[in-house]
Design a protein around this motif. Structure first.
Motif, mmCIF file in Angstrom:
data_model
loop_
_atom_site.group_PDB
_atom_site.id
_atom_site.type_symbol
_atom_site.label_atom_id
_atom_site.label_comp_id
_atom_site.label_asym_id
_atom_site.label_seq_id
_atom_site.Cartn_x
_atom_site.Cartn_y
_atom_site.Cartn_z
ATOM 1 N N ASP A 173 11.209 7.687 -2.497
ATOM 2 C CA ASP A 173 10.098 6.771 -2.255
ATOM 3 C C ASP A 173 10.273 6.138 -0.888
ATOM 4 O O ASP A 173 11.386 5.743 -0.507
ATOM 5 C CB ASP A 173 10.052 5.672 -3.325
ATOM 6 C CG ASP A 173 9.678 6.205 -4.695
ATOM 7 O OD1 ASP A 173 8.824 7.109 -4.755
ATOM 8 O OD2 ASP A 173 10.241 5.734 -5.697
ATOM 9 N N VAL A 174 9.168 6.016 -0.147
ATOM 10 C CA VAL A 174 9.202 5.351 1.152
ATOM 11 C C VAL A 174 9.364 3.849 0.924
ATOM 12 O O VAL A 174 8.551 3.237 0.222
ATOM 13 C CB VAL A 174 7.915 5.637 1.952
ATOM 14 C CG1 VAL A 174 7.951 4.906 3.293
ATOM 15 C CG2 VAL A 174 7.739 7.130 2.163
ATOM 16 N N VAL A 175 10.401 3.259 1.496
ATOM 17 C CA VAL A 175 10.639 1.825 1.330
ATOM 18 C C VAL A 175 10.364 1.061 2.616
ATOM 19 O O VAL A 175 10.330 -0.173 2.603
ATOM 20 C CB VAL A 175 12.086 1.552 0.854
ATOM 21 C CG1 VAL A 175 12.311 2.128 -0.532
ATOM 22 C CG2 VAL A 175 13.102 2.119 1.833
ATOM 23 N N GLU A 176 10.171 1.778 3.718
ATOM 24 C CA GLU A 176 9.796 1.116 4.964
ATOM 25 C C GLU A 176 9.083 2.110 5.871
ATOM 26 O O GLU A 176 9.496 3.262 6.011
ATOM 27 C CB GLU A 176 11.034 0.563 5.673
ATOM 28 C CG GLU A 176 10.706 -0.227 6.942
ATOM 29 C CD GLU A 176 11.940 -0.830 7.581
ATOM 30 O OE1 GLU A 176 12.407 -1.868 7.081
ATOM 31 O OE2 GLU A 176 12.458 -0.249 8.553
ATOM 32 N N GLU A 196 3.367 5.877 2.749
ATOM 33 C CA GLU A 196 3.684 4.543 3.239
ATOM 34 C C GLU A 196 4.382 3.737 2.170
ATOM 35 O O GLU A 196 4.298 4.040 0.973
ATOM 36 C CB GLU A 196 2.403 3.830 3.674
ATOM 37 C CG GLU A 196 1.372 3.706 2.563
ATOM 38 C CD GLU A 196 0.028 3.209 3.072
ATOM 39 O OE1 GLU A 196 -0.007 2.623 4.165
ATOM 40 O OE2 GLU A 196 -0.972 3.410 2.368
ATOM 41 N N SER A 197 5.069 2.701 2.595
ATOM 42 C CA SER A 197 5.793 1.839 1.664
ATOM 43 C C SER A 197 4.849 0.833 1.032
ATOM 44 O O SER A 197 3.773 0.547 1.557
ATOM 45 C CB SER A 197 6.911 1.091 2.405
ATOM 46 O OG SER A 197 6.363 0.270 3.416
ATOM 47 N N GLY A 198 5.281 0.320 -0.114
ATOM 48 C CA GLY A 198 4.571 -0.780 -0.731
ATOM 49 C C GLY A 198 3.283 -0.437 -1.422
ATOM 50 O O GLY A 198 2.446 -1.296 -1.644
ATOM 51 N N SER A 202 3.732 6.234 -2.038
ATOM 52 C CA SER A 202 5.054 6.096 -1.428
ATOM 53 C C SER A 202 5.967 7.281 -1.704
ATOM 54 O O SER A 202 7.012 7.414 -1.075
ATOM 55 C CB SER A 202 5.725 4.816 -1.931
ATOM 56 O OG SER A 202 5.890 4.866 -3.346
ATOM 57 N N ILE A 215 10.092 6.977 8.818
ATOM 58 C CA ILE A 215 10.112 6.260 7.543
ATOM 59 C C ILE A 215 11.533 6.195 7.010
ATOM 60 O O ILE A 215 12.383 7.018 7.347
ATOM 61 C CB ILE A 215 9.210 6.950 6.491
ATOM 62 C CG1 ILE A 215 9.550 8.444 6.389
ATOM 63 C CG2 ILE A 215 7.741 6.732 6.802
ATOM 64 C CD1 ILE A 215 8.745 9.182 5.330
ATOM 65 N N VAL A 217 13.498 6.400 3.481
ATOM 66 C CA VAL A 217 13.263 6.927 2.137
ATOM 67 C C VAL A 217 14.449 6.607 1.236
ATOM 68 O O VAL A 217 15.603 6.829 1.621
ATOM 69 C CB VAL A 217 13.048 8.456 2.185
ATOM 70 C CG1 VAL A 217 12.874 9.026 0.782
ATOM 71 C CG2 VAL A 217 11.847 8.797 3.051
ATOM 72 N N ARG A 218 14.154 6.085 0.055
ATOM 73 C CA ARG A 218 15.200 5.900 -0.955
ATOM 74 C C ARG A 218 15.215 7.138 -1.846
ATOM 75 O O ARG A 218 14.229 7.463 -2.505
ATOM 76 C CB ARG A 218 14.955 4.658 -1.799
ATOM 77 C CG ARG A 218 16.025 4.483 -2.915
ATOM 78 C CD ARG A 218 15.752 3.295 -3.816
ATOM 79 N NE ARG A 218 15.950 2.039 -3.120
ATOM 80 C CZ ARG A 218 14.981 1.183 -2.810
ATOM 81 N NH1 ARG A 218 13.720 1.483 -3.137
ATOM 82 N NH2 ARG A 218 15.233 0.067 -2.179
ATOM 83 N N THR A 570 3.684 7.441 -7.307
ATOM 84 C CA THR A 570 5.083 7.038 -7.315
ATOM 85 C C THR A 570 5.916 7.985 -8.171
ATOM 86 O O THR A 570 5.408 8.716 -9.025
ATOM 87 C CB THR A 570 5.223 5.612 -7.874
ATOM 88 O OG1 THR A 570 4.738 5.591 -9.230
ATOM 89 C CG2 THR A 570 4.406 4.621 -7.048
#
Length: 713
Positions: A173-176, A196-198, A202, A215, A217-218, A570
């Motif tokens: 998942d994109v976290v930033e 994108e994050s949030g 994501s 980006i 990514v977690r 997600t």
């Protein structure tokens, strides 16, 4: 349409195209879909043959009792032919072995159609170098120190930095940050998509490529457990579980087989008692023709082909049960955001008030949005730049005021000028704090936007410490995806009731529902409300399908009989559903339902045909067995077959060849047309029931004319 919308636009097949079986006119002489030339080729048969031979192992055939009995019969006739060689014995033996082989070949061909896709997916699994974050400061992740590691060493929870031109090293998942991503290797779509994050867009898939920006990514999966790994296992069929319907049909076929085994054993003694002695060879041929070998041989291929058809529509089913359940769906629940609409509210127009020039409002709204990195803020910048034809950057010496949940406003301070844009209550309150006056025109515009289902944002400015003034209103609206109304009309014709689920207020929900063309809506819905609605429908005896893409959709996706998660959504949503739409097109559920119904109809049609064509084989073999002892039975020889021996061989040969003839239909599926259950049943009986009676009479008679030319028969 702004740039974000362009990037996420998906192409959907038009009704009547090759992408919609059954949408076009029916063939005048066939009730099943026309088989394309690439459906079953000589090269496919050659590639499937080794797998078919491996499946001759009795341990593999144990899952299909009918074909196991045929193989046992083939072994028995081979032994008898060795002990007492005869043309009849070897002819029956060869064709019994071919019957088993054709059955395993059907399953092997169905499995092989997914292996080519699995091979292309494996290309995504090439090991890459990942930049794993090692810093502990969470304020700005992209600026933290990194270390280079192999992508195969990443574990769930690791943070990695991916820049333009680099591959995403694993599912996550994109976290930033926000970036354009090329997912064509997974979805087949050439157009890039925004991640994108949030938000609910994501999720990124390992092996895809970042095209712009960077980006963080977690990683959400350990090695060997990625989305692509699951796809490979599923398309190859290794994880395909038999559905309840398929298991029930297997039990029925097994029971019929056991009954006919008992019948044939009894016939041996009855024939012996009546001086119409029958050899084990003839009784074995009778048994094979009595039991439902046609559907027994094709049953696995039908199930595998159903899942394969979904994969070819870019829908990944986690189980055969989900495909089958899709054929019985009555109610379809769709999450509004990202499913019916593009997912982000977009600026559509600006409303000025008396005394304010339009260019003043455009300039102020643009400046106030430069610090707003939300999708809504970016859409305002895009809309104004498209209208003015100018690109505006942050002025020198300006102080940006970023949007926050506490102030509900964004803005800019530059050269003694303060510009703000935000929620109506927040912006009007700011104006009052500076000594400015309210405006009835502003309140009327806000009410007009809200009553149409949109979201109003108010723009205001203060110059050199003077009281602030209101300039106008920005209209944000959820943009309904193109072609939604037409697709929902198709769903209605299929007997599906569509319900839109949204967290918006009832006014906004009603406006979107009317524009999209859904049957009903549930406004201000919480995850608990979604679950309650699904359970209510299920308790009423209805099968429910749910489309969604957000983490808040995960409980409902898990509860639904068919849960289709959008690939743009997600990770939690994709793990909760039992299907993933790689194109993120919610209307793809029409294809899913059609394929589910195709699966059920195809299985029923071939079962009807199998049982019906057995009747003709009875008329071929039974008179041949007893006509010598009981001449009166010659009246049953309605096909006037040449001799008892040729009748037996002709029936056995037809029994084998009909399996090969039906493989393309099993792979393609019977054409589905929206119709009432009684209409479908009547068509099934007329086409496959009557056809199953007539075809064998013709086929066996033609084979008898050929077989009678063979010496010794």
């Amino acid at each position: 349409m702004n740039e974000n919308q362009k990037l996420d636009t998906r192409t959907t097949a038009e009704p009547g195209s090759d992408e919609h079986d059954g949408a076009g006119p029916a063939h005048a002489q066939a009730e099943y879909a026309e088989v394309p030339s690439a459906l079953l080729t000589a090269s496919m048969l050659r590639e499937a043959l080794p797998g078919a031979l491996r499946k001759l192992d009795p341990r593999a055939l144990a899952a299909t009792p009918v074909m196991l009995i045929v193989e046992i019969g083939a072994v028995a006739t081979a032994v008898l032919s060795i002990i007492d060689p005869s043309t009849l014995g070897w002819a029956v033996t060869v064709w019994l072995w071919l019957t088993v082989l054709f059955g395993t070949l059907a399953e092997s061909v169905a499995e092989g159609r997914g292996k080519a896709q699995a091979a292309s997916l494996r290309a995504l699994q090439t090991e890459t170098t990942a930049r794993r974050l090692t810093g502990r400061d969470r304020r700005r992740l992209a600026d933290q120190p990194t270390e280079e590691v192999a992508s195969t060493s990443l574990r769930a929870g690791d943070l990695v930095l991916v820049a333009a031109g680099e591959r995403v090293p694993g599912d996550g998942d994109v976290v930033e940050g926000v970036a354009s991503v090329d997912e064509s290797a997974v979805t087949g779509e050439s157009a890039p998509v925004i991640r994108e994050s949030g938000g609910d867009r994501s999720a990124v898939t390992g092996g895809t490529t970042v095209l712009s920006d960077r980006i963080v990514v977690r990683i959400t999966s350990d090695p060997g457990q990625s989305f692509v790994d699951r796809m490979i296992g599923l398309v190859e069929g290794s994880q395909r579980q038999r559905t309840p319907n398929e298991l029930a049909l297997n039990v029925l076929l097994g029971t019929l087989t056991a009954v006919f085994v008992a019948v044939c054993i009894s016939l041996y003694f009855v024939a012996d008692y009546s001086d119409a002695h029958q050899s084990l060879l003839v009784l074995t041929a009778l048994l094979v023709c009595l039991i439902p070998t046609t559907i027994g041989a094709l049953l696995s291929a039908i199930g595998i082909a159903g899942m394969d058809r979904l994969v070819r529509r870019n829908v990944l089913a986690m189980s055969g049960r989900a495909v089958e359940a899709a054929g019985d769906v009555d109610v379809l629940l769709l999450d509004k955001t990202g499913t019916i609409t593009y997912g982000n509210r977009q600026a559509s127009e600006l409303h000025t008030i008396s005394g304010v020039e339009r260019h003043e409002l455009l300039e102020a709204a643009l400046l106030a949005s430069l610090a707003d990195e939300t999708p809504e803020g970016r859409s305002i910048v895009t809309l104004i730049e498209e209208e003015t034809g100018q690109h505006v950057s942050v002025p020198d010496g300006a102080t940006l005021v970023e949007f926050s949940a506490s102030t509900r406003m964004s803005g800019i301070d530059v050269s003694g000028r303060r510009v703000r844009k935000g929620a109506a209550g927040a912006a009007c309150g700011w104006v009052e704090e500076t000594g400015g006056a309210q405006s009835d025109e502003i309140h009327a515009a806000v009410e007009q936007v809200a009553s149409s289902g949109g979201t109003p944002l108010v723009v205001a400015e203060q110059v050199d410490g003077s009281p602030a003034r209101l300039l106008g209103v920005v209209h944000l609206k959820d943009v309904v995806k193109d072609g939604m109304r037409e697709r929902f009309d198709q769903m209605r014709a299929m007997g599906l009731r569509t319900v839109m689920i949204t967290g918006d207020n009832a006014v906004t929900a009603k406006a979107i529902a009317e524009e999209a063309g859904v049957d009903d809506f549930l406004a201000e819905a919480t995850p608990e409300d979604k679950l309650a609605l699904i359970r209510k429908e299920q308790h009423g005896g209805r099968m429910v399908a749910m489309c969604g893409d957000g983490t808040n959709d995960a409980p409902a996706l898990a509860q639904a009989d068919v849960g289709v998660a959008m690939n743009t959504g997600t990770t939690a949503a994709k793990e909760a559903g039992n299907m993933v739409d790689l194109d993120s097109d919610p209307t793809k559920l029409i294809d899913v339902v059609e394929i589910g119904k195709q699966l059920l109809i195809t299985r029923g049609a071939l079962t009807t045909f199998s049982v019906a064509n057995d009747v003709a084989k009875y008329f071929a073999i039974l008179p041949a067995m007893f006509v010598v002892a009981f001449p009166g039975l010659d009246v049953l020889n309605v096909m006037r077959l040449s001799s008892p021996q040729s009748a037996i061989v002709s029936a056995v040969v037809f029994n084998a060849l009909v399996i090969v003839a039906l493989i393309p239909l099993a792979l393609r599926g019977v054409r589905y047309r929206p119709a009432a259950a009684e209409v479908l049943l009547r068509r099934n009986l007329l086409v496959y029931g009557v056809g199953g009676l007539i075809t064998p009479f013709v086929g066996i008679k033609v084979l008898d004319l050929l077989v009678s030319l063979v010496p010794g028969l």
